[in-house]
Design a protein around this motif. Structure first.
Motif, PDB file in Angstrom:
ATOM      1  N   SER A  85      20.041  31.270  39.187  1.00 38.12           N
ATOM      2  CA  SER A  85      20.979  30.159  39.097  1.00 38.12           C
ATOM      3  C   SER A  85      21.660  29.925  40.432  1.00 38.12           C
ATOM      4  N   THR A  86      22.552  28.928  40.439  1.00 34.87           N
ATOM      5  CA  THR A  86      23.379  28.606  41.611  1.00 34.87           C
ATOM      6  C   THR A  86      24.849  28.625  41.239  1.00 34.87           C
ATOM      7  N   GLN A  87      25.226  29.612  40.496  1.00 33.00           N
ATOM      8  CA  GLN A  87      26.553  29.702  39.904  1.00 33.00           C
ATOM      9  C   GLN A  87      27.689  29.604  40.930  1.00 33.00           C
ATOM     10  N   CYS A  88      28.657  28.742  40.632  1.00 35.90           N
ATOM     11  CA  CYS A  88      29.942  28.765  41.331  1.00 35.90           C
ATOM     12  C   CYS A  88      31.001  28.641  40.253  1.00 35.90           C
ATOM     13  N   MET A  89      31.833  29.654  40.123  1.00 39.58           N
ATOM     14  CA  MET A  89      32.794  29.685  39.034  1.00 39.58           C
ATOM     15  C   MET A  89      34.193  29.403  39.551  1.00 39.58           C
ATOM     16  N   PHE A  90      34.866  28.483  38.859  1.00 33.35           N
ATOM     17  CA  PHE A  90      36.198  28.062  39.250  1.00 33.35           C
ATOM     18  C   PHE A  90      37.260  28.842  38.464  1.00 33.35           C
ATOM     19  N   HIS A  91      38.519  28.523  38.705  1.00 30.84           N
ATOM     20  CA  HIS A  91      39.628  29.387  38.302  1.00 30.84           C
ATOM     21  C   HIS A  91      39.631  29.710  36.808  1.00 30.84           C
ATOM     22  N   THR A  92      39.472  28.701  35.953  1.00 31.54           N
ATOM     23  CA  THR A  92      39.561  28.954  34.513  1.00 31.54           C
ATOM     24  C   THR A  92      38.481  29.920  34.053  1.00 31.54           C
ATOM     25  N   ALA A  93      37.246  29.715  34.511  1.00 25.44           N
ATOM     26  CA  ALA A  93      36.153  30.605  34.132  1.00 25.44           C
ATOM     27  C   ALA A  93      36.373  32.008  34.692  1.00 25.44           C
ATOM     28  N   LEU A  94      36.828  32.096  35.927  1.00 21.57           N
ATOM     29  CA  LEU A  94      37.111  33.413  36.517  1.00 21.57           C
ATOM     30  C   LEU A  94      38.223  34.129  35.750  1.00 21.57           C
ATOM     31  N   ARG A  95      39.182  33.370  35.270  1.00 29.44           N
ATOM     32  CA  ARG A  95      40.283  33.979  34.513  1.00 29.44           C
ATOM     33  C   ARG A  95      39.784  34.625  33.223  1.00 29.44           C
ATOM     34  N   HIS A  96      38.785  34.019  32.582  1.00 29.81           N
ATOM     35  CA  HIS A  96      38.217  34.628  31.374  1.00 29.81           C
ATOM     36  C   HIS A  96      37.620  35.992  31.695  1.00 29.81           C
ATOM     37  N   GLU A  97      36.972  36.122  32.840  1.00 33.14           N
ATOM     38  CA  GLU A  97      36.426  37.417  33.236  1.00 33.14           C
ATOM     39  C   GLU A  97      37.547  38.415  33.533  1.00 33.14           C
ATOM     40  N   ARG A  98      38.578  37.935  34.215  1.00 29.04           N
ATOM     41  CA  ARG A  98      39.706  38.829  34.526  1.00 29.04           C
ATOM     42  C   ARG A  98      40.380  39.315  33.254  1.00 29.04           C
ATOM     43  N   ASP A  99      40.502  38.419  32.260  1.00 24.06           N
ATOM     44  CA  ASP A  99      41.152  38.806  31.003  1.00 24.06           C
ATOM     45  C   ASP A  99      40.415  39.951  30.321  1.00 24.06           C
ATOM     46  N   LEU A 100      39.096  40.022  30.523  1.00 24.18           N
ATOM     47  CA  LEU A 100      38.299  41.097  29.920  1.00 24.18           C
ATOM     48  C   LEU A 100      38.148  42.300  30.847  1.00 24.18           C
ATOM     49  N   GLY A 101      38.658  42.196  32.064  1.00 23.28           N
ATOM     50  CA  GLY A 101      38.532  43.296  33.018  1.00 23.28           C
ATOM     51  C   GLY A 101      37.115  43.509  33.500  1.00 23.28           C
ATOM     52  N   ILE A 102      36.332  42.424  33.581  1.00 18.93           N
ATOM     53  CA  ILE A 102      34.930  42.556  33.996  1.00 18.93           C
ATOM     54  C   ILE A 102      34.658  41.795  35.298  1.00 18.93           C
ATOM     55  N   ASN A 103      35.701  41.518  36.058  1.00 16.41           N
ATOM     56  CA  ASN A 103      35.571  40.834  37.351  1.00 16.41           C
ATOM     57  C   ASN A 103      35.310  41.867  38.449  1.00 16.41           C
ATOM     58  N   PHE A 104      34.214  42.598  38.322  1.00 17.54           N
ATOM     59  CA  PHE A 104      33.956  43.776  39.144  1.00 17.54           C
ATOM     60  C   PHE A 104      33.705  43.448  40.615  1.00 17.54           C
ATOM     61  N   TRP A 105      33.299  42.219  40.918  1.00 17.98           N
ATOM     62  CA  TRP A 105      32.883  41.884  42.286  1.00 17.98           C
ATOM     63  C   TRP A 105      33.870  40.946  42.985  1.00 17.98           C
ATOM     64  N   GLU A 106      35.058  40.801  42.419  1.00  8.79           N
ATOM     65  CA  GLU A 106      36.005  39.818  42.952  1.00  8.79           C
ATOM     66  C   GLU A 106      36.417  40.124  44.384  1.00  8.79           C
ATOM     67  N   ASP A 107      36.528  41.394  44.740  1.00  6.43           N
ATOM     68  CA  ASP A 107      36.940  41.750  46.098  1.00  6.43           C
ATOM     69  C   ASP A 107      35.788  41.685  47.094  1.00  6.43           C
ATOM     70  N   GLN A 108      34.560  41.567  46.596  1.00 10.19           N
ATOM     71  CA  GLN A 108      33.391  41.531  47.477  1.00 10.19           C
ATOM     72  C   GLN A 108      32.869  40.120  47.714  1.00 10.19           C
ATOM     73  N   ALA A 109      32.989  39.246  46.733  1.00 12.54           N
ATOM     74  CA  ALA A 109      32.428  37.900  46.841  1.00 12.54           C
ATOM     75  C   ALA A 109      33.291  37.027  47.746  1.00 12.54           C
ATOM     76  N   PRO A 110      32.679  36.135  48.531  1.00 14.57           N
ATOM     77  CA  PRO A 110      33.466  35.205  49.347  1.00 14.57           C
ATOM     78  C   PRO A 110      34.422  34.381  48.483  1.00 14.57           C
ATOM     79  N   ARG A 111      35.616  34.167  49.003  1.00 16.60           N
ATOM     80  CA  ARG A 111      36.588  33.324  48.301  1.00 16.60           C
ATOM     81  C   ARG A 111      36.372  31.877  48.747  1.00 16.60           C
ATOM     82  N   ILE A 112      35.978  31.051  47.808  1.00 16.55           N
ATOM     83  CA  ILE A 112      35.699  29.635  48.090  1.00 16.55           C
ATOM     84  C   ILE A 112      36.988  28.863  47.891  1.00 16.55           C
TER      85      ILE A 112
END
Length: 411
Positions: free
Chosen positions: A45-72
């Motif tokens: 895919s060519t996934q780019c996830m914006f704030h609301t979608a990222l927040r769903h991952e954070r709510d579950l504690g599964i945002n494992f790569w947030e500190d590694q991925a470029p901040r767009i």
């Protein structure tokens, strides 16, 4: 303990599985590949996830790569003229950063997390006959595999599907070595380049299996001058064609691609599909029913970058519907209500995406032109990628667009 089967291990299926697991459900995940096979396979895919979608991952504690991925931090739009100039060229800032993580990285990692937490994974390419059997053993079966035989259980909703053929041919290359955009070298942005009458090129920072990278993504109008990837199987040739199109149509993007190379042998992807909305309830031969998830039931063209966002939002919506339903049966009426709840937001994405697939009307050209002069217009437009419902207020109707631009010009 309620037992739930999820077929498909993409963004929606895995996010939903992890969310249900966290809430004490007995979840089985069925998929046709192991985590190692996903990680070593081709990009998906060519996934780019914006704030609301990222927040769903954070709510579950599964945002494992947030500190590694470029901040767009922005999204820019360029309109190409035949002479290679850019009559429109601007970038708007996002209110909250977006991120892209190669699904090979994310899905493999999430599958392993699910297993480590006691989830059951069945490696099997499911058929309709399998679901007919399994539906008797589970309280709820969800189909989150958007390709193959299982999709045939979900009939096309013609009232919500204006296209019955692909509107774009898709060609993706993941690369290392792309130089920064000189207009904003101090922050990352997705660049949306329009070649009128031919298609679009998206340039997107991402995190892949070998670290930070960029995605070069052509969307070509079928039969047009950019639709040249059919039959290209060799990854090196795919990249050569990608760069040649950039050289001929978007020289400002080609200028920063002098040192690019593919991230890996699996870093290319091409294909096409017709955008479609399907009825959410699948019928089994025995009379049982299953519920479709994410792009099984709402598959938009990726021109608006909403696929992974829709998947995350669908998973979050279905999770809430399941939990709130308690011990009541997951019958046909509940399935329809769960989908309707998700469609409340997804309908705005579908309307906006389908609108962008056609030639832009004059009022839309006025809007994107004004964004180059008014930072407030650019900012509102790019933040609509996180909340597409806002486009209802000013994008679709010429009178609303004109009134908005007049107000924006007054400050």
């Amino acid at each position: 303990m309620r037992k739930i089967l999820i077929v498909g291990a993409g963004q929606a299926g895995l996010q939903l599985a992890l969310g249900l697991q966290d809430r004490g459900y007995e979840v089985t995940l069925m998929t046709n590949r192991t985590s190692d096979e996903i990680r070593a396979g081709r990009v998906m895919s060519t996934q780019c996830m914006f704030h609301t979608a990222l927040r769903h991952e954070r709510d579950l504690g599964i945002n494992f790569w947030e500190d590694q991925a470029p901040r767009i931090e922005g999204l820019g739009l360029s309109l190409a003229a035949p002479d290679g100039t850019r009559p429109i060229d601007w970038v708007g800032r996002l209110d909250a950063y977006a991120q892209s993580v190669d699904q090979r990285v994310k899905m493999a990692g999430w599958m392993e997390t699910f297993a480590e937490c006691g989830g059951r994974i069945v490696i099997h390419g499911a058929a309709v006959s399998d679901l007919d059997y399994f539906s008797r053993a589970y309280d709820l079966v969800l189909v989150a595999a958007g390709k193959g035989e299982l999709v045939s259980m979900f009939s096309r909703d013609a009232s919500r599907s204006p296209y019955d053929t692909p509107q774009r041919a898709l060609a993706v290359a993941y690369v290392h070595g792309l130089a920064p955009r000189p207009e904003h070298p101090d922050f990352h942005a997705v660049r949306f380049n329009i070649v009128p009458g031919a298609g679009e090129l998206f340039v997107m920072p991402t995190l892949t299996t070998s670290g930070p990278a960029d995605i070069l993504f052509w969307e070509s109008i079928p039969g047009g001058p950019l639709d040249v990837f059919a039959g290209v199987k060799d990854p090196a040739e795919h990249l050569r064609v990608t760069l040649d199109l950039m050289r001929r149509h978007l020289p400002w993007e080609y200028d920063r691609a002098g040192k690019v190379e593919l991230t890996d042998a699996g870093g290319t992807l091409s294909g096409r599909y017709a955008p479609v909305v399907r009825n959410p309830i699948g019928e089994l031969p025995s009379g049982g029913v299953v519920l479709g998830v994410a792009d099984v039931v709402v598959a938009n063209d990726p021109i608006t970058g909403q696929g992974s966002n829709n998947a995350s939002k669908c998973a979050a919506s279905y999770l809430a519907s399941i939990v709130e339903h308690g011990d009541q049966p997951f019958d046909r009426a509940w399935m329809q209500s769960a989908f309707d709840r998700y469609w409340d937001s997804a309908q705005h994405v579908t309307k906006w995406t389908n609108a962008l697939l056609g030639p832009p009307p004059e009022h839309v050209l006025n809007l994107i032109g004004a964004a180059g002069q008014l930072s407030s217009v650019a900012r509102r437009f790019v933040n609509g990628f996180d909340d597409p419902a806002d486009f209802e207020e000013y994008f679709f109707e010429p009178d609303k667009t004109a009134a908005y631009l007049a107000a924006a010009a007054q400050g």
